[in-house]
Design an enzyme around this catalytic site. Sequence first.
Site, PDB file in Angstrom:
ATOM      1  N   CYS A   1      98.189 -18.235  -0.491  1.00 38.81           N
ATOM      2  CA  CYS A   1      98.166 -17.596  -1.807  1.00 38.81           C
ATOM      3  C   CYS A   1      96.872 -17.926  -2.529  1.00 38.81           C
ATOM      4  CB  CYS A   1      99.356 -18.054  -2.643  1.00 38.81           C
ATOM      5  SG  CYS A   1      99.258 -19.804  -3.085  1.00 38.81           S
TER       6      CYS A   1
ATOM      7  N   CYS B   1      96.045 -21.561  -3.091  1.00 35.68           N
ATOM      8  CA  CYS B   1      95.434 -22.213  -1.917  1.00 35.68           C
ATOM      9  C   CYS B   1      93.913 -22.064  -1.983  1.00 35.68           C
ATOM     10  CB  CYS B   1      95.940 -21.582  -0.617  1.00 35.68           C
ATOM     11  SG  CYS B   1      97.712 -21.703  -0.356  1.00 35.68           S
TER      12      CYS B   1
ATOM     13  N   ASP C   1      59.918   1.526 -12.068  1.00 39.96           N
ATOM     14  CA  ASP C   1      58.537   1.539 -11.597  1.00 39.96           C
ATOM     15  C   ASP C   1      58.235   2.973 -11.159  1.00 39.96           C
ATOM     16  OD1 ASP C   1      56.030   0.477 -10.480  1.00 39.96           O
ATOM     17  OD2 ASP C   1      56.980   0.955  -8.564  1.00 39.96           O
TER      18      ASP C   1
ATOM     19  N   ASP D   1      60.095  -1.019  -5.945  1.00 35.58           N
ATOM     20  CA  ASP D   1      60.050  -1.025  -4.475  1.00 35.58           C
ATOM     21  C   ASP D   1      58.927  -1.864  -3.908  1.00 35.58           C
ATOM     22  OD1 ASP D   1      57.878   0.628  -5.196  1.00 35.58           O
ATOM     23  OD2 ASP D   1      58.018   1.694  -3.291  1.00 35.58           O
TER      24      ASP D   1
ATOM     25  N   ASP E   1      56.688  -5.666  -8.024  1.00 37.34           N
ATOM     26  CA  ASP E   1      57.874  -5.514  -8.883  1.00 37.34           C
ATOM     27  C   ASP E   1      58.794  -6.726  -8.806  1.00 37.34           C
ATOM     28  OD1 ASP E   1      57.168  -2.840  -9.595  1.00 37.34           O
ATOM     29  OD2 ASP E   1      57.973  -2.147  -7.681  1.00 37.34           O
TER      30      ASP E   1
END
Length: 741
Positions: free
Chosen positions: A18, A21, A430, A624, A628
């Site tokens: 459960c 646990c 960007d 990308d 950045d």
Amino acid sequence: MAKNKIIKKTFPVLNMGCAACAAKIDKMLNTLDGIEQAAVNFASSSVIVEFNPDVTSPEKIRQAVQNIGYDIIIEDDKNTSDELDLIHQKKFKQLKNRTVGAIILSVPIFIIGMFFMNMPYANIIMCVLSTPVVFWLGRDFHISAWKQLKYGSVSMDTLVALSTGIAYFFSLFNMIFPQFWISRGITPHVYFEASSVIIAFILLGRLLEEKAKGNTSSAIKKLMGLQPKSVIIIDENGKQKEVSIDKIKKGDVIIVKPGEKIAVDGIVVDGNSYVDESMLSGEPTAVLKEKDSKVFAGTINQKGSFNFMAEKVGDETMLAQIIQMVKDAQGSKAPVQKLVDKIASVFVPVIIGIAVLSFVLWIIFDSANGVTHGLLAMVTVLIIACPCALGLATPTAITVGIGKGAENGILIKDAESLEVAKKVDAIVLDKTGTITEGKPVVTNIIWLNDNDNKKDIFYNLEKLSEHPLADAITQYFIDSKIVEINNFESVTGRGIKAFVDNEQYFAGNRKFLAENNIKVNQQLSEQAEKWTTNTVIWFADAEQALAVIGITDKIKENSKEAINELNNSGIEVYMLTGDNESTAREIAATVGIKHYKSEVLPNEKSIFVKQLQSEGKIVAMVGDGINDSAALAQADLSIAMGKGSDIAMDVAKMTIISSDLNKIPQAIRLSKLTVKTIKQNLFWAFFYNLIAVPIAAGVLYPINGFLLNPMIAGAAMAFSSVSVVTNSLLLKRKKLNVPLP
């Protein structure tokens, strides 16, 4: 603790019954020396551990987990996943057999207990039938409860073992010694049907729960199924040879036939075909692959055939990294889950306290039937108060949400970013590679006095530059001659300079020329001002500008559509670019961006994000490139374009594999749907316990004589967990490509 030594690993966890646990293992691991952080996920039966290998080890971690009655699998090889599947299949089969057995035996007990109590030997028949249900088919509850008790803790299994054990032995006492109660004016009752039917209901609930939990991780199974088990390679003698996928080495040439799945990442060396890359990009259109084209593991070849050379194998392939990223994300915890875990860890002791208190109060206030009613109330409270629904509420929704994201080309690294995405009210984009294609080409060039005799110098200068636009210039002057460049220097955000034959030359933006007191011919200047959608690069010697070149990066087809949707949803969109003001203004106007900043240096991007955050905005940064990465790290939500740099993707919390901006609104919608599901789950889990526990304790009895039957409590408890998991699974059916609310 030195951060560079920290190792992060995910281990499968065994024997959890459960949410309590999971909370117990979580709490224990986070107190161990050498562990930086540990997060146990009940829904995925896994734990993510960040540890210092100089202080601890997987073996020590496993020993610590075993010491409190659980286990983890630390072996990490190609068979681990199969081994884990076998363990789960075996467990599911055993659970199914026990559930069926418990139901078969419990049905006659229930019928006798409800309708034929006065038949001869009714109590003995029920006792005989219920004994194997409680102590054999339901033995795991008692074994687990005993283990927990040995280590000074309790769990959901403790509640089940206590409630069914008390009901059984109380019934056994009443059957053997009925005179004890009769002499006191109390009619003895037996509750064998309650103890056995409770076990049957809870086993059924666990069976349905296990099946549903298996479904939540279907995204991982689908991704893992994308790799073939074996391939045909061309050996050093030029002969074809079939080998298993784990035997492929870098440099091996692999044959791909029509309809086959590509096994590892590589580059085409011979032949051509169209390849379905939808598992990576989410786009249905097949991509042409010819000599020197890159191919990726898990993608599917169409009608042609080709040979490719393996470049990345094993854990290095993009597919393997995606699988690991999804696994880590599904095992991570949303901030709200940490609060839920704390509640689950104290829930069981509190419920035991309430159950005992109910028993005592019944004895005090009901002199006639207090013991009987009190015992029933205690058993019912112990049964109905299930922390499983509470523990499953968040992780099941997170697991399904992250899996759905992966299936749609949105890789989410952790649960926190999935929760944060819905709160975003400002997105910083960007320009290059995000709004635009990221493939700039030269569209215009003008030489001073039409004299291009210095183009070889311009070419060689740009060849040494790391700026993305340099490739466009070198491609344009591809036939130029090689000249010797000396004292090359790159000035970030400005340009480059170097010496050729003791003369200095410059290439960069207009500011760079002004800073070096270089004159610009009026004709060149006027022409450059007309190129409003171009990025302008100047080439000059130490005295004057020799040429001006216009470079265009095509705007992606879907950028305008995605930005309009973000604008319409009330999210402020900002564009950052190193381009000049006029170029930035033109591009921003074309795609519908109201806020933009031109001539931005890489370090200024993170400053801009910080500035927005200081204004109280929840900021998402989309980029990308390597330049950045600082801004991505600063943002509340970082999103990398999948066709960008590895560093950007490492820093980012989300990756859009196809680099399609339309995926960003989809990611935000996925976040909103997932968080909504979590809130629904938590509401019903809390509401259920808030209503169920007082009723089970007998709060309605003085009003209308209603006392909840323990059997009904068992059914209600099972239903609560199953309903939460089912609600999470409904996420799979939701559509992401609809406008944001």
